[in-house]
Design an enzyme around this catalytic site. Sequence first.
Site, mmCIF file in Angstrom:
data_model
loop_
_atom_site.group_PDB
_atom_site.id
_atom_site.type_symbol
_atom_site.label_atom_id
_atom_site.label_comp_id
_atom_site.label_asym_id
_atom_site.label_seq_id
_atom_site.Cartn_x
_atom_site.Cartn_y
_atom_site.Cartn_z
ATOM 1 N N GLU A 381 0.801 -1.225 0.000
ATOM 2 C CA GLU A 381 0.000 0.000 0.000
ATOM 3 C C GLU A 381 0.838 1.282 0.000
ATOM 4 O OE1 GLU A 381 -2.907 -0.216 3.133
ATOM 5 O OE2 GLU A 381 -4.239 -1.442 1.908
ATOM 6 N N GLU A 462 -6.481 -7.573 -1.276
ATOM 7 C CA GLU A 462 -7.191 -7.330 -0.019
ATOM 8 C C GLU A 462 -8.582 -6.792 -0.332
ATOM 9 O OE1 GLU A 462 -5.354 -4.951 3.059
ATOM 10 O OE2 GLU A 462 -3.340 -5.601 2.495
#
Length: 747
Positions: A381, A462
Amino acid sequence: MRSVVSFNETWSFHEGFEPRLLEAFDGRTTVSLPHNAVELPFNYFDETSYQRAFTYQKLLRWMPEFEGREVSFVFDAAMADAVVYLNGEEIIAHKDGYTPFEARFTDKLVKGDNLITVRIDGSENPEIPPFGGAIDYLTYAGIYRDVWLKVTDPVSIRNLKIETSDVLDEEKTASVRVTLSNPANLTFLGSVYASLTDATGGVIATATAETTREDVTLTFDRLTDIALWDITDPALYEITVELKTSYGSDRLSSRFGFRTAEFTPSGFLLNGRPLKLRGLNRHQSFPYVGYAAGRSAQERDAEIMKSVLKCNIVRTSHYPQSKWFLDRCDEIGLLVFEEIPGWQHIGGEEWQQESIRNVRRMIERDWNHPSIIIWGVRINESQDSHDFYAETNRLARELDITRQTGGVRYITDSEMLEDVYTMNDFILGNEELPGVNRPRTPLRPQEESTGLQHKVPYMITEFGGHMYPTKIYDQEARQAEHVRRHLEVLNAAYGDPDISGAIGWCMFDYNTHKDFGSGDRICYHGVMDIFREPKFAAYVYASQCDPSDEVVMKPVTFWARGERNIGGVLPLIVLTNCDEVELVCGSVAKRVGPDYENFPHLPHPPVVFDHRHFTADELGSWGMMWIDGSFTGYIGGEPVTRMRMVADPLPTTLEVVADATTLKARDRDSTRVIIRALDQEGHRLPFLNDSVTLRVEGPAKIVGPVSVPLQGGTAGFWLEATGLRGDITVEVSSSRFAPVRLQVSAG
């Protein structure tokens, strides 16, 4: 010939670090490895308690077999910033907390007692990944993996790199690159012999070579009757390499598999066949002991992912994990996405160089695992960083041409330097944010994520998680919505042939920093609780398996008239792989098939009972007096499973179940033990929160407190052998139940 033996026992441990402690072995506290520097409570603790220095010490007595040979300690991992000393002299420093390192003691040992000292600094050092910013997980200090005493002849085998080719042809090829270790830079002539064996130990092929260099490759070609490694039949082979020189001999083996794994713009292919990836993310943490769980616990997590949750892939979020976990994934056919340590933050130049070194360490440790199908070479991320990620990708491709690279991001229009665009997609739930004018959307269109006008290899890494944290004891309606969200995303992934698959966040709840979670240092993001007990959402994944594997039928309800806001149990989701489910409640009986209208793409959509299936009179017949209900699952018109749910659940049984009833005493083996408060039909009582008391007799100990509360009608603990053989009795007592005894043996 090499000797590698466990060196986990009788370490001296104390807090802090001072040079004078190098001068004497005082044995203040004796511990065994793996070890967590600070035993933490279940929740509501201060994570800074372990963010400081600790010292481990151990005596190594000179042995005659050390003479003229290479002697070292191999640390599978230590958290973090470790420095190893021998008799006060610094031998090696290793910053990374997730990869192995070796301390070479050759020529520095004295003929007598040698003091090994390891300084661990649990501080969040901004020069070391993943530190420098916020982290949504804990990095527990300690020597939390195994330590080994390694003794070899002066020239030995350092590593094996096995590659396969022509895998889908009738005749296959395997090669092994043998890298030798020659620390003293000796001139040598070596003969190398390699044998390829199958699972039974039968020799399939051999190869030989001579070398004067420290790198030689041997090839086995025209191999026939080779079974492919697959998720349903994970056929493993082994290559054993023997080295002989004038300085001695050595032998090293590695398992591997023949398989191809390819991410394409049209989906993922395993051995040339399309496979939709369905999985969950996994942290390597455990209650009370943090990272310091041994081999059995690591293996059991892989087994839960494969056999209980029926996933076909796991992502090692967000760091390389235990070799025991990966070995078990190889053995049971669980695919792996492995990535380097990090979470959102990118540090300075030295930080980035350490991260690049992590790429090398990860790949060189794990390149022979057939379960690993992709390398994660981007900080989870993080924002784009062209030069940094160009180098991580270049290095990964240089080290391993057989696997593609991925880089997990949550930003759209990100520069794609990797082979696979891997995306954390949390769009589901964003429609609830102020000012967002968007309908409920399970996943973004690929082009919206990538910013590209053409398709690329694409996978969701995710979803869910923080968008809808759910506790195992939450209200039924919230748990039903938790279930629906996982169903919607998986349905969308299955419905798009260009998506390789979807990996949900996450397998189980985990401890975290104060800046995340529910304020008690726990993120309740899992489809299981922190002890790996399934929430309803776990059955979203389990129900997608073929009925020949296991028949699954799980109604998403506590079966209580007043649990939901408006009363009753409708709409009632039944997670199942049955063709039909029949619900009988009093005089009302309804048989309903899968909900293809809302979940048309899932292998096994849920059965949903709602007001479409009942008349007003039928609903009214349930009346104000709540009555029992029964469910029957049908396949091919025949009943295959039944379940009864009672209107008046009462505490009837205290169930105590261990994953294993035999422990390996010398390995200080451990097993998970689950406690469940059950009603008269064997269903967990979700709101029974009494405490239970644990007592153990024999050569074992309870990991954590001996008095624990039930949460959602369940609790858990780990039972650890203390090193001796014998019978073990665990007694679990409660004010609501008669004591229950569990028998375990340590051998």
